[in-house]
Design an enzyme around this catalytic site. Sequence first.
Site, PDB file in Angstrom:
ATOM      1  N   ASP A 211       0.832  -1.199   0.000  1.00 28.61           N
ATOM      2  CA  ASP A 211       0.000   0.000   0.000  1.00 28.61           C
ATOM      3  C   ASP A 211       0.872   1.257   0.000  1.00 28.61           C
ATOM      4  O   ASP A 211       1.856   1.336   0.749  1.00 28.61           O
ATOM      5  CB  ASP A 211      -0.874  -0.031   1.268  1.00 28.61           C
ATOM      6  CG  ASP A 211      -1.918   1.053   1.301  1.00 28.61           C
ATOM      7  OD1 ASP A 211      -2.810   1.039   0.434  1.00 28.61           O
ATOM      8  OD2 ASP A 211      -1.855   1.918   2.200  1.00 28.61           O
ATOM      9  N   GLU A 283       1.670  -0.584  -4.985  1.00 27.36           N
ATOM     10  CA  GLU A 283       0.696   0.441  -5.326  1.00 27.36           C
ATOM     11  C   GLU A 283       1.439   1.764  -5.251  1.00 27.36           C
ATOM     12  O   GLU A 283       1.659   2.310  -4.176  1.00 27.36           O
ATOM     13  CB  GLU A 283      -0.474   0.455  -4.341  1.00 27.36           C
ATOM     14  CG  GLU A 283      -1.540   1.427  -4.792  1.00 27.36           C
ATOM     15  CD  GLU A 283      -2.128   2.277  -3.686  1.00 27.36           C
ATOM     16  OE1 GLU A 283      -3.210   2.828  -3.889  1.00 27.36           O
ATOM     17  OE2 GLU A 283      -1.500   2.413  -2.618  1.00 27.36           O
TER      18      GLU A 283
HETATM   19  C1  BGC Z   1      -5.539   2.280  -0.491  1.00 28.56           C
HETATM   20  C2  BGC Z   1      -6.674   3.112  -0.052  1.00 28.56           C
HETATM   21  C3  BGC Z   1      -6.332   3.666   1.312  1.00 28.56           C
HETATM   22  C4  BGC Z   1      -5.019   4.425   1.291  1.00 28.56           C
HETATM   23  C5  BGC Z   1      -4.484   4.684   2.654  1.00 28.56           C
HETATM   24  C6  BGC Z   1      -4.476   3.313  -0.652  1.00 28.56           C
HETATM   25  O1  BGC Z   1      -3.468   2.908  -1.333  1.00 28.56           O
HETATM   26  O2  BGC Z   1      -5.755   1.609  -1.698  1.00 28.56           O
HETATM   27  O3  BGC Z   1      -7.868   2.398  -0.024  1.00 28.56           O
HETATM   28  O4  BGC Z   1      -7.343   4.553   1.697  1.00 28.56           O
HETATM   29  O5  BGC Z   1      -4.053   3.697   0.626  1.00 28.56           O
HETATM   30  O6  BGC Z   1      -3.960   3.517   3.198  1.00 28.56           O
END
Ligand code: BGC
Length: 535
Positions: A211, A283
């Site tokens: 993330d 991500e």
């Molecule tokens: C996730 C989101 C999240 C954010 C904070 C993003 O990359 O996909 O859903 O709100 O990170 O963790």
Amino acid sequence: MADFNDPIGADAAWWRNAVVYQVYVRSFADSDGDGIGDLPGITSRLPYLRDLGVDALWITPFYTSPQRDHGYDVADYTDVDPLFGTLKDADTLIETAHELDLRVIVDLVPNHTSDDHEWFKAALAAAPGSPERARYMFREGSGPDGSLPPNNWESVFGGPAWTRVPDGQWYLHLFDSTQPDLDWRNPEVGDMFEDVLRFWLDKGVDGFRVDVAHGLYKEESLRDQVVAEGGRASSGQVNSDSSMVSRELKDEPMWDQPEVHDVYRRWNAVLDSVGPDRMAVAEAWTQTPESMAAFVRPDELDQAFNFAWLLADWSADSFRKVVVDTLAAVAPVGASPTWVLSNHDVVRHPTRYGGGEQGLARARAATLAMLALPGSSYLYQGEELGLEQVDVHPEHREDPSWFRTGEVGRDGCRVPIPWGGDSAPYGFGPGDAQPWIPQPDEFKGLSVEAQAGVEGSTLEFYRAALAARRAHALPQGDEVTVLTGTDDVLELHRGGLRVLLNCGTTDLPLPAGTVVASSAPVADVLPPDTCVWLG
Ligand code: BGC
């Protein structure tokens, strides 16, 4: 561990060609009737995923969490939130998935913890300057009496990225105030995450989705961001603009700092120490395909989501440019490209493409084009049913960005899945237990039960497309030629497979060849908003 029999072969790098299905845990399947999806619910639906034809599932965070951002606010990285089940349920899920030849990717949230995490509670209880505070980004304020935030950064969810605590210090949170950012310059933080990785690897997971992988480190000076006139102070994520496509670069001292790559070199070694078949996907809402590729250098992570594909508008030119740029960016580092059209943070792609019949036709066509490309495709639960973004009533909205800004937020792509039956909860949970977001009436005709075995349904289209990918796209190798000069049509050749996506408004004569997959029925012509594969 199961003896995987995948098409990728002996190098064990199964992800290089995988189709990964994203499960948003609270909205997939509810086993206990509390209206919220859970791990046993996922386990019960694994045969559905196997029959759909995907290779792996990525499960969004199910760890202990106060759920202020639906699990992306983790209070304990090595336990399961009671809402979703137990550690034993996680074991059962992983084991059952492996028995069905499905790999399991779990989510790792290293940029921030929950404010309920033991570390943050200890930080609040400790004094400014203490080792407890040094795990997070606590700073004095600015202005004569420190009553202004330390800099001008804004939270991705809106409003200032800083919150003041009673003793006058401020802490940084690039997301909600309940998600304090960790200080990755403190070695304790890296050590903690290495333990977390090892914990889940020991449980048998096959990979991690990282993330906010472009976060973690901030420019050390914490200087103000230079904001273009009319621009936001912070960006780089949810509802991100199209800088990845347009290449108008912004000043981002909070994202994509060079030091972050040391973290991934360390994680690469951890994954390798377990086996060559463990992976991590980033991500990373970076600003260019080249900066995305930096995350997947051979000694770092294995893949990164290619958001440029998702951000491209409906035009052959845009798609062509993204394909060409993506392949060019990952080739020098030897990584496999990825493709994604929907996830839990963005408006579902049939709705983005205009909604209704045309939106769905375009969504199916873009999906089929994507599945022809070398590399991995990431699917988001419900897209195989053609679900659209739902206009969730304000009283049911739970996205922190809604509370911080009054903007609609992301709940509309997170409505629980309709599995069958004539009325809500459409098989999402047992009996009449209603899901945490009400499902619209249209879900009745879109459920798995309503579409299974029905010719022309979106579910049957996905099943056929995934089977065609194995039979006709994967055996062609990874070389792709993207043709130019056909304004309204994206045309690419992968070995002997010829792929045409008509983004224009007129029928095109269909070239000679055998139709091996199509997003809608085709005869002698390729209609607008349609994709076809010719063998
Ligand atoms: C996730 C989101 C999240 C954010 C904070 C993003 O990359 O996909 O859903 O709100 O990170 O963790």
